[in-house]
Scaffold this active site. Structure first.
Site, short mmCIF file in Angstrom:
data_model
loop_
_atom_site.label_atom_id
_atom_site.label_comp_id
_atom_site.label_asym_id
_atom_site.label_seq_id
_atom_site.Cartn_x
_atom_site.Cartn_y
_atom_site.Cartn_z
N PHE A 72 -71.21 -6.87 -28.50
CA PHE A 72 -71.35 -8.32 -28.49
C PHE A 72 -70.00 -9.00 -28.23
CE2 PHE A 72 -74.98 -6.73 -30.78
CZ PHE A 72 -76.02 -7.44 -30.20
N CYS A 73 -69.26 -8.43 -27.32
CA CYS A 73 -67.93 -8.92 -26.95
C CYS A 73 -68.00 -9.60 -25.59
CB CYS A 73 -66.96 -7.73 -26.91
SG CYS A 73 -65.28 -8.11 -26.37
N GLY A 74 -67.07 -10.51 -25.35
CA GLY A 74 -66.99 -11.12 -24.03
C GLY A 74 -66.69 -10.10 -22.94
#
Length: 221
Positions: A72-74
């Site tokens: 759930f990281c950019g």
């Protein structure tokens, strides 16, 4: 007069470029230290399904790219790019290993049993399946960091002088060689010794190009 103005302009441009370089707090890539004691073959990890303990000795003779990952990281779009790197560099004896970690912005909150499903249906989604081995979620910094990451970090300078906002970093104590964010990468040579380390924002295509350049150089030595 025109010559003086042109000379002054060139000097100003030079000083601006120098200042920009001086102020830039990170490097896209750093070479690891010479004379490292030990190899990654002294370490191992459990696969993400917990079904197997993998001793990294089994990768002896290969080039290994260690990556700390998060769902759930950019930068989660890096996952498909790592698939491409794995596919294109596999003929050159390069293998990617991924290590989920929840220490950066709490961006890997799920259990091991949930991570692969999250990748497939949520992010990146679209049926994505990694074509490289993922291991159990664990720490890469701090008191409980995985030993292989202690070795990798101590073998290479940091890629950045700066850490992110403390409220998004979840480990203690903080050390200068610590990983700064999700998707840092370490290349280990076929002898098990770290070679290079990349800043997390370095595009995968640049990482792949750097690896190919390194392989070409070593093949001619």
């Amino acid at each position: 007069m025109a010559q003086k103005l042109w000379g002054s302009c060139l000097f100003s441009l030079f000083m601006a470029a120098l200042a920009q370089e001086t102020l830039n707090p990170q490097k896209s890539k750093v070479d690891c230290n010479k004379g490292v004691t030990g190899t990654v073959y002294e370490y191992g990890a459990n696969t993400i399904d917990g079904g197997e303990f993998v001793n990294f000795q089994q990768y002896a003779g290969k080039h290994i790219l260690f990556v700390n990952v998060a769902s759930f990281c950019g930068l989660t779009a890096t996952y498909p790019e790592l698939n491409t790197l794995q596919e294109e560099l596999k003929p050159f004896n390069v293998t990617v290993l991924g290590f989920p970690c929840n220490q950066f912005g709490k961006q890997e909150p799920g259990k091991n049993s949930e991570i692969l499903l999250g990748l497939k249906y949520v992010r990146p989604g679209g049926g994505y399946v990694p074509n490289f081995q993922l291991f159990e979620k664990g720490d890469v910094n701090g008191d409980n960091e995985q030993k292989v990451f202690s070795f990798l970090k101590n073998s290479c300078p940091p890629t950045s002088e700066l850490f992110g906002s403390p409220e998004h970093l979840f480990w203690d104590p903080m050390k200068v060689h610590d990983i700064r964010w999700n998707f840092e990468k370490f290349l280990v040579g076929p002898d098990g010794v770290p070679v290079m380390r990349w800043f997390h924002h370095t595009p995968v295509r640049i990482v792949q190009s750097d690896i190919m350049e390194y392989l070409n150089q070593t093949s001619t030595q």
